[in-house]
Design an enzyme around this catalytic site. Structure first.
Site, PDB file in Angstrom:
ATOM      1  N   LYS A 177      48.821  52.200  31.010  1.00  0.00           N
ATOM      2  CA  LYS A 177      49.805  51.112  31.131  1.00  0.00           C
ATOM      3  C   LYS A 177      51.152  51.452  30.483  1.00  0.00           C
ATOM      4  CE  LYS A 177      46.629  47.187  31.546  1.00  0.00           C
ATOM      5  NZ  LYS A 177      46.349  45.811  31.089  1.00  0.00           N
ATOM      6  N   GLY A 208      37.629  34.078  28.794  1.00  0.00           N
ATOM      7  CA  GLY A 208      38.713  34.957  29.224  1.00  0.00           C
ATOM      8  C   GLY A 208      38.599  35.497  30.636  1.00  0.00           C
ATOM      9  N   ARG A 223      36.808  45.648  37.674  1.00  0.00           N
ATOM     10  CA  ARG A 223      36.408  44.639  38.668  1.00  0.00           C
ATOM     11  C   ARG A 223      37.512  44.385  39.676  1.00  0.00           C
ATOM     12  NH1 ARG A 223      32.449  45.671  35.035  1.00  0.00           N
ATOM     13  NH2 ARG A 223      30.585  45.171  36.213  1.00  0.00           N
ATOM     14  N   SER A 224      38.642  45.089  39.561  1.00  0.00           N
ATOM     15  CA  SER A 224      39.738  44.835  40.494  1.00  0.00           C
ATOM     16  C   SER A 224      39.357  45.088  41.952  1.00  0.00           C
ATOM     17  CB  SER A 224      40.962  45.671  40.101  1.00  0.00           C
ATOM     18  OG  SER A 224      41.485  45.185  38.884  1.00  0.00           O
ATOM     19  N   ASP A 261      49.723  40.354  33.204  1.00  0.00           N
ATOM     20  CA  ASP A 261      48.719  39.896  32.234  1.00  0.00           C
ATOM     21  C   ASP A 261      49.113  38.562  31.593  1.00  0.00           C
ATOM     22  OD1 ASP A 261      46.893  41.985  32.570  1.00  0.00           O
ATOM     23  OD2 ASP A 261      47.930  43.267  31.131  1.00  0.00           O
TER      24      ASP A 261
END
Ligand code: ATR
Length: 281
Positions: free
Chosen positions: A68, A241, A18-19, A104
């Site tokens: 990551k 969240g 969804r970025s 995050d």
């Protein structure tokens, strides 16, 4: 020729991210020039993408699963959060160096700051799960002043490794002990994938929770996970969240496009509508 900063989110697969929706909403809202694109990159192409940031072909980017940890290994410098967490989700150039940041933990804390009053007042936390997301949550809890963070995980060795990484305030434990640790916790956080659409539910005995205990989940599809539903039913105050996803995007946006963006109700509603469109039927 494209105008303005060029930014990517790199993952494999990346279609679910969804970025692009979040960053393009902010670009439109603030009338800023710039581009934000999803780039599907396999592991063996990832280093070349970072090289393209170093040469300025890209201004920077977000990094998602499964890159990551690779990003952590490949950048020139880490910000403090990335160094603590051991993973990078945000890339930018500074003083000629490729910096790997981790937003995050910021996203987790900023979501609770906005939606879960009093969360910073707690002393003891119970964290379910010991993966990458758990490391970001544990870092945020310690940073917020939690003195004891109990970590329970299916694979005990991962909880122990996490405790070794963060020090004596982090106390690893087995799942069988989770019901008892509920009684000690001011906040309970699910960082496992349990409860995500298509995954088994997280089931946990919350009957021993004290009055005023808080609960949150990093899973946001569905918004109300089985864990959060059970927590509400047991009288806990809950927070979903989705805000962690929205808030983790803000520091990168500010860095690349030059303006700190608001995480407001309109953004939240547009992401919810998009999630419902994808997950309907
Ligand atoms: P992330 O980076 O999203 O945290 P991860 O590193 O793969 O992803 O971690 C996933 C977490 O969910 C882990 O804590 C994992 O437990 P294990 O370390 O034992 O694998 C937890 N998890 C996933 N599926 C689970 C299941 N069916 N039951 C219990 N825990 C589960």
């Amino acid at each position: 020729m494209l105008e303005g900063p060029r930014v990517f989110v790199a993952g494999h697969p990346v279609g679910h991210s969804r970025s692009p929706l979040i960053h393009r909403s902010w670009l439109a809202k603030y009338g800023l020039r710039g581009h934000y694109e999803a780039v599907d990159v396999e592991a063996d192409e990832f280093a070349a993408l970072l090289a393209a940031v170093r040469t300025g072909d890209w201004t920077g980017g977000n990094v998602t699963v499964p890159h990551k940890e690779a990003a952590f290994a490949l950048v020139d410098r880490h910000d403090a959060a990335a160094a603590a967490i051991g993973a990078v989700n945000t890339l930018y150039m500074e003083d000629g160096l490729l910096v790997g940041a981790n937003t995050d933990a910021h996203g987790f804390a900023a979501n609770l700051d906005q939606r879960l009053t009093g969360w910073r007042d707690g002393e003891a936390a119970l964290v379910l799960g010991a993966g990458g997301a758990s490391r970001a949550v544990v870092h945020a809890l310690l940073d917020a002043g939690y003195r004891r963070v109990y970590v329970v995980n299916r694979t005990a060795g991962r909880a122990e490794a996490l405790a070794e990484r963060f020090g004596a305030a982090v106390k690893p434990s087995g799942w069988d002990n989770a019901g008892a640790l509920v009684a000690a916790a001011d906040i309970i956080v699910n960082t496992t994938s349990l409860g995500m659409a298509g995954q088994p539910a997280l089931s946990m005995d919350l009957s021993r929770a004290r009055a005023g205990t808080l609960a949150t989940d990093i899973v946001y599809v569905p918004l109300e996970t089985p864990f959060l539903r059970a927590a509400s039913a047991a009288g806990l105050t809950t927070c979903d969240g989705l805000g962690m996803l929205l808030h983790q995007a803000a520091p990168g946006f500010a860095r690349w496009f030059g303006r700190w963006p608001d995480v407001d109700e309109a953004l939240r509603e547009s992401v919810i509508a998009d999630l419902q469109g994808t997950h309907a039927a």
